[in-house]
Design a protein around this motif. Structure first.
Motif, PDB file in Angstrom:
ATOM      1  N   VAL A  48       0.829  -1.199   0.000  1.00 36.70           N
ATOM      2  CA  VAL A  48       0.000   0.000   0.000  1.00 36.70           C
ATOM      3  C   VAL A  48       0.865   1.251   0.000  1.00 36.70           C
ATOM      4  CG1 VAL A  48      -1.716   1.318   1.318  1.00 36.70           C
ATOM      5  CG2 VAL A  48      -1.865  -1.178   1.223  1.00 36.70           C
ATOM      6  N   ALA A  49       1.839   1.287   0.896  1.00 30.67           N
ATOM      7  CA  ALA A  49       2.673   2.480   1.037  1.00 30.67           C
ATOM      8  C   ALA A  49       3.986   2.091   1.709  1.00 30.67           C
ATOM      9  CB  ALA A  49       1.967   3.540   1.872  1.00 30.67           C
ATOM     10  N   VAL A  50       5.019   2.841   1.415  1.00 32.09           N
ATOM     11  CA  VAL A  50       6.333   2.598   2.008  1.00 32.09           C
ATOM     12  C   VAL A  50       6.991   3.934   2.310  1.00 32.09           C
ATOM     13  CG1 VAL A  50       7.398   2.384  -0.273  1.00 32.09           C
ATOM     14  CG2 VAL A  50       8.545   1.413   1.726  1.00 32.09           C
ATOM     15  N   ILE A  51       7.750   3.962   3.402  1.00 32.16           N
ATOM     16  CA  ILE A  51       8.553   5.123   3.746  1.00 32.16           C
ATOM     17  C   ILE A  51      10.000   4.670   3.834  1.00 32.16           C
ATOM     18  CG2 ILE A  51       7.993   4.864   6.212  1.00 32.16           C
ATOM     19  CD1 ILE A  51       8.179   7.984   6.353  1.00 32.16           C
ATOM     20  N   GLU A  52      10.854   5.283   2.990  1.00 29.30           N
ATOM     21  CA  GLU A  52      12.262   4.899   2.865  1.00 29.30           C
ATOM     22  C   GLU A  52      13.108   6.152   2.965  1.00 29.30           C
ATOM     23  OE1 GLU A  52      12.427   3.102  -0.991  1.00 29.30           O
ATOM     24  OE2 GLU A  52      11.581   1.207  -0.306  1.00 29.30           O
ATOM     25  N   ASP A  53      13.929   6.225   3.994  1.00 27.42           N
ATOM     26  CA  ASP A  53      14.792   7.394   4.167  1.00 27.42           C
ATOM     27  C   ASP A  53      13.995   8.695   4.079  1.00 27.42           C
ATOM     28  OD1 ASP A  53      17.403   5.805   2.234  1.00 27.42           O
ATOM     29  OD2 ASP A  53      17.081   5.829   4.410  1.00 27.42           O
ATOM     30  N   GLY A  54      12.785   8.660   4.561  1.00 28.09           N
ATOM     31  CA  GLY A  54      11.960   9.858   4.556  1.00 28.09           C
ATOM     32  C   GLY A  54      11.137  10.047   3.302  1.00 28.09           C
ATOM     33  N   ASP A  55      11.467   9.344   2.238  1.00 27.05           N
ATOM     34  CA  ASP A  55      10.676   9.399   1.018  1.00 27.05           C
ATOM     35  C   ASP A  55       9.500   8.434   1.132  1.00 27.05           C
ATOM     36  OD1 ASP A  55      13.667   9.675  -0.978  1.00 27.05           O
ATOM     37  OD2 ASP A  55      12.353  11.261  -0.234  1.00 27.05           O
ATOM     38  N   THR A  56       8.400   8.814   0.524  1.00 26.18           N
ATOM     39  CA  THR A  56       7.200   7.980   0.582  1.00 26.18           C
ATOM     40  C   THR A  56       6.738   7.609  -0.822  1.00 26.18           C
ATOM     41  OG1 THR A  56       5.786   9.950   0.668  1.00 26.18           O
ATOM     42  CG2 THR A  56       6.433   8.971   2.767  1.00 26.18           C
ATOM     43  N   PHE A  57       6.204   6.414  -0.931  1.00 25.87           N
ATOM     44  CA  PHE A  57       5.709   5.914  -2.206  1.00 25.87           C
ATOM     45  C   PHE A  57       4.391   5.192  -1.942  1.00 25.87           C
ATOM     46  CE2 PHE A  57       9.640   6.825  -4.357  1.00 25.87           C
ATOM     47  CZ  PHE A  57      10.603   6.712  -3.364  1.00 25.87           C
ATOM     48  N   TYR A  58       3.507   5.248  -2.933  1.00 26.86           N
ATOM     49  CA  TYR A  58       2.176   4.693  -2.752  1.00 26.86           C
ATOM     50  C   TYR A  58       1.766   3.853  -3.952  1.00 26.86           C
ATOM     51  CZ  TYR A  58       2.044   8.211   0.890  1.00 26.86           C
ATOM     52  OH  TYR A  58       2.340   8.968   1.996  1.00 26.86           O
ATOM     53  N   GLU A  59       0.996   2.824  -3.657  1.00 26.83           N
ATOM     54  CA  GLU A  59       0.376   2.048  -4.717  1.00 26.83           C
ATOM     55  C   GLU A  59      -0.617   2.961  -5.424  1.00 26.83           C
ATOM     56  OE1 GLU A  59      -2.393  -0.353  -6.783  1.00 26.83           O
ATOM     57  OE2 GLU A  59      -2.935   0.578  -4.870  1.00 26.83           O
ATOM     58  N   ASP A  60      -0.781   2.771  -6.718  1.00 28.37           N
ATOM     59  CA  ASP A  60      -1.559   3.732  -7.515  1.00 28.37           C
ATOM     60  C   ASP A  60      -2.965   3.962  -6.991  1.00 28.37           C
ATOM     61  OD1 ASP A  60      -0.191   2.917 -10.820  1.00 28.37           O
ATOM     62  OD2 ASP A  60       0.544   4.206  -9.204  1.00 28.37           O
ATOM     63  N   VAL A  62      -4.160   4.140  -4.118  1.00 31.05           N
ATOM     64  CA  VAL A  62      -4.308   4.913  -2.881  1.00 31.05           C
ATOM     65  C   VAL A  62      -3.620   6.272  -2.945  1.00 31.05           C
ATOM     66  CG1 VAL A  62      -4.423   2.748  -1.585  1.00 31.05           C
ATOM     67  CG2 VAL A  62      -2.265   4.034  -1.634  1.00 31.05           C
ATOM     68  N   LYS A  63      -2.931   6.550  -4.046  1.00 27.33           N
ATOM     69  CA  LYS A  63      -2.245   7.841  -4.189  1.00 27.33           C
ATOM     70  C   LYS A  63      -3.233   8.987  -4.042  1.00 27.33           C
ATOM     71  CE  LYS A  63       1.652   6.610  -7.146  1.00 27.33           C
ATOM     72  NZ  LYS A  63       2.219   6.699  -8.524  1.00 27.33           N
ATOM     73  N   GLY A  64      -2.829   9.970  -3.264  1.00 31.41           N
ATOM     74  CA  GLY A  64      -3.682  11.129  -3.043  1.00 31.41           C
ATOM     75  C   GLY A  64      -4.715  10.940  -1.952  1.00 31.41           C
ATOM     76  N   ARG A  65      -4.887   9.702  -1.480  1.00 33.47           N
ATOM     77  CA  ARG A  65      -5.860   9.433  -0.412  1.00 33.47           C
ATOM     78  C   ARG A  65      -5.185   8.987   0.881  1.00 33.47           C
ATOM     79  NH1 ARG A  65      -9.387   5.349  -0.911  1.00 33.47           N
ATOM     80  NH2 ARG A  65      -8.052   4.095  -2.270  1.00 33.47           N
ATOM     81  N   PHE A  66      -4.078   8.259   0.772  1.00 37.76           N
ATOM     82  CA  PHE A  66      -3.393   7.716   1.943  1.00 37.76           C
ATOM     83  C   PHE A  66      -2.087   8.465   2.175  1.00 37.76           C
ATOM     84  CE2 PHE A  66      -5.156   3.068   1.859  1.00 37.76           C
ATOM     85  CZ  PHE A  66      -6.431   3.570   1.793  1.00 37.76           C
ATOM     86  N   ASN A  67      -1.673   8.510   3.429  1.00 40.04           N
ATOM     87  CA  ASN A  67      -0.416   9.161   3.786  1.00 40.04           C
ATOM     88  C   ASN A  67       0.289   8.316   4.843  1.00 40.04           C
ATOM     89  OD1 ASN A  67       1.596  11.180   3.983  1.00 40.04           O
ATOM     90  ND2 ASN A  67       0.543  12.072   5.751  1.00 40.04           N
ATOM     91  N   ILE A  68       1.523   7.913   4.559  1.00 41.17           N
ATOM     92  CA  ILE A  68       2.318   7.138   5.507  1.00 41.17           C
ATOM     93  C   ILE A  68       3.340   8.060   6.164  1.00 41.17           C
ATOM     94  CG2 ILE A  68       3.944   6.448   3.682  1.00 41.17           C
ATOM     95  CD1 ILE A  68       4.392   3.819   5.189  1.00 41.17           C
ATOM     96  N   TYR A  69       3.491   7.927   7.472  1.00 42.16           N
ATOM     97  CA  TYR A  69       4.485   8.751   8.152  1.00 42.16           C
ATOM     98  C   TYR A  69       4.903   8.099   9.454  1.00 42.16           C
ATOM     99  CZ  TYR A  69       0.450  10.613  10.823  1.00 42.16           C
ATOM    100  OH  TYR A  69      -0.681  10.755  11.613  1.00 42.16           O
ATOM    101  N   LYS A  70       6.050   8.549   9.947  1.00 42.33           N
ATOM    102  CA  LYS A  70       6.616   8.026  11.191  1.00 42.33           C
ATOM    103  C   LYS A  70       6.603   9.111  12.263  1.00 42.33           C
ATOM    104  CE  LYS A  70      10.212   4.802   9.516  1.00 42.33           C
ATOM    105  NZ  LYS A  70      11.683   4.597   9.481  1.00 42.33           N
ATOM    106  N   ASP A  71       6.376   8.694  13.485  1.00 41.49           N
ATOM    107  CA  ASP A  71       6.663   9.531  14.647  1.00 41.49           C
ATOM    108  C   ASP A  71       7.817   8.851  15.365  1.00 41.49           C
ATOM    109  OD1 ASP A  71       6.857  10.713  17.197  1.00 41.49           O
ATOM    110  OD2 ASP A  71       4.718  11.231  17.186  1.00 41.49           O
ATOM    111  N   ARG A  72       9.018   9.371  15.139  1.00 46.58           N
ATOM    112  CA  ARG A  72      10.201   8.708  15.691  1.00 46.58           C
ATOM    113  C   ARG A  72      10.228   8.749  17.221  1.00 46.58           C
ATOM    114  NH1 ARG A  72      11.506  10.169  10.662  1.00 46.58           N
ATOM    115  NH2 ARG A  72      12.937   8.838   9.464  1.00 46.58           N
ATOM    116  N   SER A  73       9.681   9.801  17.797  1.00 44.24           N
ATOM    117  CA  SER A  73       9.694   9.899  19.258  1.00 44.24           C
ATOM    118  C   SER A  73       8.825   8.827  19.898  1.00 44.24           C
ATOM    119  CB  SER A  73       9.239  11.290  19.704  1.00 44.24           C
ATOM    120  OG  SER A  73       7.876  11.501  19.370  1.00 44.24           O
TER     121      SER A  73
END
Length: 119
Positions: A48-60, A62-73
């Protein structure tokens, strides 16, 4: 011990939003690529989605609808899902690594959280 614990799934109507969470422990969350996978009934898992070195990529789809992110703390991975559609219905898994690895190794997955989109 590595742990991935997903939460936030549920039953929602089309057009609604959900935020999935994946609490992690046992590895260096801040530097590890992370992804979300899903598996619909009767189908194989898909990324569905991946976060790599801060870059994000999405399966087609879900693009524009989903957002992947990290809270490192909090060592927590999130998936914000907006404008949900019935075809988004699946069990959602967070996983360590990028999808090319994670899709074929369930040892990298959490236990999953069910998302059902239905009117």
């Amino acid at each position: 011990e590595v742990r991935l614990v997903e939460s936030g799934g549920g039953l929602v109507q089309p057009g609604a939003s959900l935020r999935l969470s994946c609490e992690t422990s046992g590895f260096t969350f801040g530097i590890v690529d992370m992804c979300w996978l899903r598996q619909a009934p009767g189908k194989g898992p898909e990324w569905v989605a991946v976060i790599e070195d801060g870059d994000t990529f999405y399966e087609d789809s879900v693009k524009g609808r989903f957002n992947i992110y990290k809270d490192r703390s909090k060592k927590t991975l999130y998936l914000q899902m907006n404008s949900l559609k019935p075809e988004d219905t699946a069990v959602y898994y967070c996983a360590r690594g990028d999808p090319t690895e994670a899709l074929f190794n369930t040892a990298l997955w959490g236990q999953g959280t069910q998302v059902t989109v239905s009117s």
